[in-house]
Enzyme design. Structure first.
Site, PDB file in Angstrom:
ATOM      1  N   SER A 171      32.404  56.267  39.579  1.00 25.00           N
ATOM      2  CA  SER A 171      32.439  57.653  40.069  1.00 25.00           C
ATOM      3  C   SER A 171      32.123  58.677  38.972  1.00 25.00           C
ATOM      4  CB  SER A 171      33.819  57.954  40.643  1.00 25.00           C
ATOM      5  OG  SER A 171      34.152  56.990  41.611  1.00 25.00           O
ATOM      6  N   CYS A 228      35.832  52.338  42.804  1.00 25.92           N
ATOM      7  CA  CYS A 228      36.128  53.090  44.031  1.00 25.92           C
ATOM      8  C   CYS A 228      35.288  52.594  45.209  1.00 25.92           C
ATOM      9  CB  CYS A 228      35.891  54.575  43.793  1.00 25.92           C
ATOM     10  SG  CYS A 228      36.128  55.562  45.270  1.00 25.92           S
ATOM     11  N   CYS A 283      39.016  52.558  46.498  1.00 28.08           N
ATOM     12  CA  CYS A 283      39.248  53.556  47.556  1.00 28.08           C
ATOM     13  C   CYS A 283      38.535  53.268  48.867  1.00 28.08           C
ATOM     14  CB  CYS A 283      38.793  54.942  47.101  1.00 28.08           C
ATOM     15  SG  CYS A 283      38.830  55.245  45.340  1.00 28.08           S
ATOM     16  N   LYS A 339      39.374  49.837  50.620  1.00 31.38           N
ATOM     17  CA  LYS A 339      40.821  49.935  50.910  1.00 31.38           C
ATOM     18  C   LYS A 339      41.054  50.789  52.157  1.00 31.38           C
ATOM     19  CE  LYS A 339      42.899  53.255  49.727  1.00 31.38           C
ATOM     20  NZ  LYS A 339      43.411  53.609  48.430  1.00 31.38           N
ATOM     21  N   TYR A 393      23.902  55.280  46.285  1.00 30.79           N
ATOM     22  CA  TYR A 393      24.073  55.605  44.858  1.00 30.79           C
ATOM     23  C   TYR A 393      22.767  55.388  44.104  1.00 30.79           C
ATOM     24  CZ  TYR A 393      29.045  56.613  44.361  1.00 30.79           C
ATOM     25  OH  TYR A 393      30.266  57.229  44.398  1.00 30.79           O
ATOM     26  N   ALA A 451      26.085  46.591  28.537  1.00 29.51           N
ATOM     27  CA  ALA A 451      25.687  47.408  27.378  1.00 29.51           C
ATOM     28  C   ALA A 451      26.553  47.079  26.167  1.00 29.51           C
ATOM     29  CB  ALA A 451      25.822  48.882  27.735  1.00 29.51           C
ATOM     30  N   GLY A 480      55.120  47.870  42.173  1.00 29.03           N
ATOM     31  CA  GLY A 480      55.658  48.881  43.093  1.00 29.03           C
ATOM     32  C   GLY A 480      54.873  50.168  43.018  1.00 29.03           C
ATOM     33  N   TYR A 491      50.813  52.267  43.432  1.00 27.30           N
ATOM     34  CA  TYR A 491      49.848  52.616  44.490  1.00 27.30           C
ATOM     35  C   TYR A 491      49.323  51.358  45.202  1.00 27.30           C
ATOM     36  CZ  TYR A 491      48.644  57.446  42.866  1.00 27.30           C
ATOM     37  OH  TYR A 491      48.636  58.772  42.539  1.00 27.30           O
ATOM     38  N   ILE A 492      48.783  50.432  44.421  1.00 27.25           N
ATOM     39  CA  ILE A 492      48.069  49.306  45.028  1.00 27.25           C
ATOM     40  C   ILE A 492      49.042  48.394  45.774  1.00 27.25           C
ATOM     41  CG2 ILE A 492      46.644  47.266  44.538  1.00 27.25           C
ATOM     42  CD1 ILE A 492      45.297  48.851  42.295  1.00 27.25           C
ATOM     43  N   GLU A 513      50.091  50.119  49.095  1.00 32.05           N
ATOM     44  CA  GLU A 513      48.960  50.227  50.031  1.00 32.05           C
ATOM     45  C   GLU A 513      48.633  48.860  50.636  1.00 32.05           C
ATOM     46  OE1 GLU A 513      45.795  52.215  47.901  1.00 32.05           O
ATOM     47  OE2 GLU A 513      46.603  54.187  48.376  1.00 32.05           O
ATOM     48  N   ARG A 555      59.798  45.190  39.750  1.00 28.76           N
ATOM     49  CA  ARG A 555      60.767  45.137  38.633  1.00 28.76           C
ATOM     50  C   ARG A 555      61.662  46.379  38.585  1.00 28.76           C
ATOM     51  NH1 ARG A 555      57.002  46.138  33.218  1.00 28.76           N
ATOM     52  NH2 ARG A 555      56.421  48.285  33.698  1.00 28.76           N
ATOM     53  N   GLY A 592      49.296  47.331  37.602  1.00 24.54           N
ATOM     54  CA  GLY A 592      48.607  48.313  36.764  1.00 24.54           C
ATOM     55  C   GLY A 592      47.218  47.861  36.357  1.00 24.54           C
ATOM     56  N   THR A 608      39.716  58.785  41.340  1.00 22.97           N
ATOM     57  CA  THR A 608      38.276  59.020  41.478  1.00 22.97           C
ATOM     58  C   THR A 608      37.884  60.505  41.403  1.00 22.97           C
ATOM     59  OG1 THR A 608      37.836  56.984  42.650  1.00 22.97           O
ATOM     60  CG2 THR A 608      36.382  58.821  43.162  1.00 22.97           C
ATOM     61  N   HIS A 613      50.136  75.168  66.457  1.00 26.10           N
ATOM     62  CA  HIS A 613      51.122  74.464  67.275  1.00 26.10           C
ATOM     63  C   HIS A 613      50.443  73.648  68.367  1.00 26.10           C
ATOM     64  CE1 HIS A 613      55.116  73.805  68.810  1.00 26.10           C
ATOM     65  NE2 HIS A 613      54.689  74.097  70.023  1.00 26.10           N
ATOM     66  N   GLU A 664      52.509  72.515  60.675  1.00 22.47           N
ATOM     67  CA  GLU A 664      53.116  73.839  60.844  1.00 22.47           C
ATOM     68  C   GLU A 664      54.522  73.896  60.251  1.00 22.47           C
ATOM     69  OE1 GLU A 664      54.080  75.132  64.899  1.00 22.47           O
ATOM     70  OE2 GLU A 664      54.072  73.037  65.547  1.00 22.47           O
TER      71      GLU A 664
HETATM   72  P1  NDP Z   1      50.505  51.653  39.116  1.00 25.05           P
HETATM   73  O1  NDP Z   1      50.554  52.149  37.729  1.00 25.05           O
HETATM   74  O2  NDP Z   1      50.486  52.643  40.239  1.00 25.05           O
HETATM   75  O3  NDP Z   1      51.710  50.665  39.387  1.00 25.05           O
HETATM   76  C1  NDP Z   1      51.888  49.527  38.607  1.00 25.05           C
HETATM   77  C2  NDP Z   1      53.160  48.838  39.068  1.00 25.05           C
HETATM   78  O4  NDP Z   1      53.280  47.603  38.420  1.00 25.05           O
HETATM   79  C3  NDP Z   1      54.407  49.649  38.763  1.00 25.05           C
HETATM   80  O5  NDP Z   1      55.305  49.530  39.829  1.00 25.05           O
HETATM   81  C4  NDP Z   1      54.936  48.952  37.518  1.00 25.05           C
HETATM   82  O6  NDP Z   1      56.321  49.034  37.394  1.00 25.05           O
HETATM   83  C5  NDP Z   1      54.538  47.530  37.756  1.00 25.05           C
HETATM   84  N1  NDP Z   1      54.360  46.751  36.529  1.00 25.05           N
HETATM   85  C6  NDP Z   1      53.642  47.104  35.432  1.00 25.05           C
HETATM   86  N2  NDP Z   1      53.688  46.122  34.503  1.00 25.05           N
HETATM   87  C7  NDP Z   1      54.444  45.133  35.038  1.00 25.05           C
HETATM   88  C8  NDP Z   1      54.861  43.868  34.567  1.00 25.05           C
HETATM   89  N3  NDP Z   1      54.528  43.424  33.357  1.00 25.05           N
HETATM   90  N4  NDP Z   1      55.645  43.126  35.372  1.00 25.05           N
HETATM   91  C9  NDP Z   1      56.016  43.559  36.599  1.00 25.05           C
HETATM   92  N5  NDP Z   1      55.643  44.762  37.095  1.00 25.05           N
HETATM   93  C10 NDP Z   1      54.878  45.535  36.326  1.00 25.05           C
HETATM   94  O7  NDP Z   1      49.236  50.680  39.151  1.00 25.05           O
HETATM   95  P2  NDP Z   1      48.420  50.037  40.351  1.00 25.05           P
HETATM   96  O8  NDP Z   1      47.958  48.727  39.823  1.00 25.05           O
HETATM   97  O9  NDP Z   1      49.165  50.092  41.627  1.00 25.05           O
HETATM   98  O10 NDP Z   1      47.183  51.034  40.482  1.00 25.05           O
HETATM   99  C11 NDP Z   1      46.434  51.373  39.322  1.00 25.05           C
HETATM  100  C12 NDP Z   1      46.017  52.814  39.372  1.00 25.05           C
HETATM  101  O11 NDP Z   1      44.929  52.959  40.275  1.00 25.05           O
HETATM  102  C13 NDP Z   1      47.062  53.775  39.920  1.00 25.05           C
HETATM  103  O12 NDP Z   1      47.975  54.201  38.957  1.00 25.05           O
HETATM  104  C14 NDP Z   1      46.230  54.917  40.411  1.00 25.05           C
HETATM  105  O13 NDP Z   1      45.958  55.755  39.325  1.00 25.05           O
HETATM  106  C15 NDP Z   1      44.958  54.221  40.880  1.00 25.05           C
HETATM  107  N6  NDP Z   1      44.978  54.053  42.348  1.00 25.05           N
HETATM  108  C16 NDP Z   1      44.928  55.160  43.145  1.00 25.05           C
HETATM  109  C17 NDP Z   1      44.956  55.042  44.504  1.00 25.05           C
HETATM  110  C18 NDP Z   1      44.929  56.268  45.356  1.00 25.05           C
HETATM  111  O14 NDP Z   1      44.547  57.316  44.879  1.00 25.05           O
HETATM  112  N7  NDP Z   1      45.358  56.194  46.616  1.00 25.05           N
HETATM  113  C19 NDP Z   1      45.023  53.746  45.168  1.00 25.05           C
HETATM  114  C20 NDP Z   1      45.093  52.638  44.245  1.00 25.05           C
HETATM  115  C21 NDP Z   1      45.052  52.802  42.895  1.00 25.05           C
HETATM  116  P3  NDP Z   1      57.060  50.288  36.710  1.00 25.05           P
HETATM  117  O15 NDP Z   1      57.017  51.375  37.725  1.00 25.05           O
HETATM  118  O16 NDP Z   1      58.412  49.759  36.428  1.00 25.05           O
HETATM  119  O17 NDP Z   1      56.266  50.600  35.477  1.00 25.05           O
END
Ligand code: NDP
Length: 450
Positions: A15, A43, A48, A51, A99, A115, A175, A177-178, A181, A198, A261, A310, A435, A440
């Site tokens: 993007s 994306c 995105c 998904k 694209y 690259a 826990g 975004y991904i 979702e 965790r 992450g 994105t 309404h 609202e």
């Molecule tokens: P996130 O950073 O949102 O979440 C990562 C999760 O993994 C957290 O709950 C984290 O826990 C946990 N975690 C990290 N390391 C470990 C580990 N070693 N063991 C166990 N759990 C762990 O990352 P995602 O992978 O969900 O998404 C990546 C990024 O992509 C997002 O942050 C967002 O920026 C982007 N995204 C945006 C979307 C949207 O706009 N709708 C959709 C999907 C992705 P803790 O909270 O304890 O750190």
């Protein structure tokens, strides 16, 4: 005669990279863009776009179930995963072609291959050298999976878009975004879904009320969530996988997906040798003008690990081009970036959480409402909506808006304009509602609850 083959060589056609390349070319800049995998980046290909298509697919079950309340008799429905994947692939190929067309039309040279940055002004792709005045790194990120025994058995979000068959049971680790979702998508498609997280809350960086509300709605729908847990090992039994948890419990599933992450794609293509500075997680360090410590090298988007969204990468691409090639630099306001999580129900938010606002201001008022959306009075679906507004009492400024519920992303996108414009609670109150809508409620929140 110019000294270089190109004025700007962009690495990564996601993007941010594509936006920067096209906008720069529009200003007469000689631009090349290198891509090793797919045009459109995460994306378009594994993020995105597919998904959201999966989210739509997963909502039909509830819609079929809801229909009876409105007088409809719906026939027996079945779901075909292979057909969803094939249709999705077709749409992604169409977007890749779009694209490609956009880049070609704007005069950007597309270089296919991996690259390598050889020096501050030279990039190599497949043995061919390109000299360039400036290099822009827009290489994004890649799923991160922690080490544990059995790591070879797991999949990430990248794989989920190409699964040969839908599992009957899945464990999703994480826990963020991904995780939420995909848990909602898979549950909607009929997969028995368990989240292992965790932390003690989903989506830790979001407003606490929003996190709690989402977790309770997801649980109520039938998704199992284990908090404060970690997986110590994953074992294959031949036809399933067993995840061992730290408390000694075991969970069995047909698939284990990690959503723990993403790591910036910043190594292995020459930046280390050049001395480009990275932070502790490998993100490229840039100043407010997206410039690294090597003056001719710039970086933006997820590889800089600032706000990994994105639309932010796209805005950064535009901001960089304006800064470098026009007289009107327009910096990005990173404080009022709206964001949505396409969980079910969906979350959308803009501005400060209650906790952030209380840390920043001494006088915060909270307005909150939760209700059953009108559709669910007949649908038989027990899904509620939560809305929350954070206001600074002394200035009446609305500094945060949060919502969980149907259409939250569509509603908050509009509200984000008001927040960006500095709207006060009085402005919200003076706005006439539409309404009957859920939206609202944001202009009829009468009394502060905290
Ligand atoms: P996130 O950073 O949102 O979440 C990562 C999760 O993994 C957290 O709950 C984290 O826990 C946990 N975690 C990290 N390391 C470990 C580990 N070693 N063991 C166990 N759990 C762990 O990352 P995602 O992978 O969900 O998404 C990546 C990024 O992509 C997002 O942050 C967002 O920026 C982007 N995204 C945006 C979307 C949207 O706009 N709708 C959709 C999907 C992705 P803790 O909270 O304890 O750190």
């Amino acid at each position: 005669m110019t000294q270089y083959d190109y004025d700007l060589f962009v690495i990564g056609a996601g993007s941010g990279g594509v936006r920067a390349a096209r906008m720069a070319a529009g200003h007469g800049v000689r631009v090349a863009i290198a891509e090793q995998r797919y045009l459109g980046g995460t994306c378009v290909n594994v993020g995105c776009v597919p998904k959201k298509l999966f989210v739509y697919a997963s909502q039909f079950r509830d819609q079929f179930d809801s229909a009876a309340g409105f007088g409809w008799t719906v026939g027996k429905s079945t779901f075909n995963w292979t057909s969803l994947i094939a249709n999705k692939n077709q749409e992604i190929e169409r977007l890749q072609a779009v694209y490609n067309g956009l880049l070609q039309k704007s005069g950007v040279s597309i270089v296919t291959g991996r690259a390598q940055v050889l020096d501050a002004h030279t990039v190599e792709v497949d043995g061919k050298h390109y000299s360039t005045e400036r290099i822009l790194i827009a290489t994004g990120g890649w799923p991160f999976v922690p080490d544990m025994p059995g790591k070879q058995h797991i999949v990430t979000s990248n794989d989920m878009f190409f699964l040969k068959e839908l599992p009957k049971r899945i464990i999703i680790v994480g826990g963020g975004y991904i995780a939420v979702e995909f848990a909602s998508i898979l549950h909607g498609l009929g997969v028995n879904t368990t989240i292992c997280h965790r932390g003690h809350k989903l989506l830790q960086r979001f407003d606490e009320d929003i996190c709690d509300f989402l977790a309770s709605e997801m649980t109520q729908k039938g998704i199992t969530i284990f908090f404060n847990t970690d997986i110590t090992a994953i074992e294959s039994t031949g036809d399933a996988f067993v995840a061992r948890l730290i408390d000694g419990n075991k969970v069995t599933a047909d698939l284990v997906m990690y959503a723990t992450g993403r790591t910036p794609n910043s190594t292995g293509f020459g930046l280390e040798a050049l001395g480009v500075e990275l932070d502790s997680v490998g993100a490229i360090k840039v100043n407010s003008d997206y410039q690294t410590n090597v003056p001719s090298i710039y970086a933006l988007g997820d590889v800089t690990n600032r706000v990994n969204l994105t639309p932010v990468a796209i805005a950064e691409g535009l901001a960089l081009v304006n800064k470098l090639y026009t007289s009107q630099a327009i910096p990005i306001d990173y404080d009022t970036i709206p964001t949505a999580v396409f969980s079910q129900p969906a979350i959308a938010t803009v501005g400060l959480t209650e906790a952030q606002a209380r840390e920043k201001y001494p006088d915060i008022d909270i307005y909150k409402t939760s209700f059953t959306p009108m559709k669910n009075t007949l649908s038989g679906i027990d899904e509620k909506t939560l809305m929350k507004m954070v206001v600074v009492r002394s200035t009446d400024r609305v500094v945060g808006l949060h919502m969980v519920g149907a259409d939250a992303p569509e509603i908050i996108q509009g509200m984000a304009v008001a927040i960006r414009a500095g709207a006060t609670k009085a402005v919200f109150d003076a706005t006439i509602g539409i309404h009957p809508t859920a939206a609202e409620e944001f202009v009829t929140l009468p009394i502060a609850v905290a």
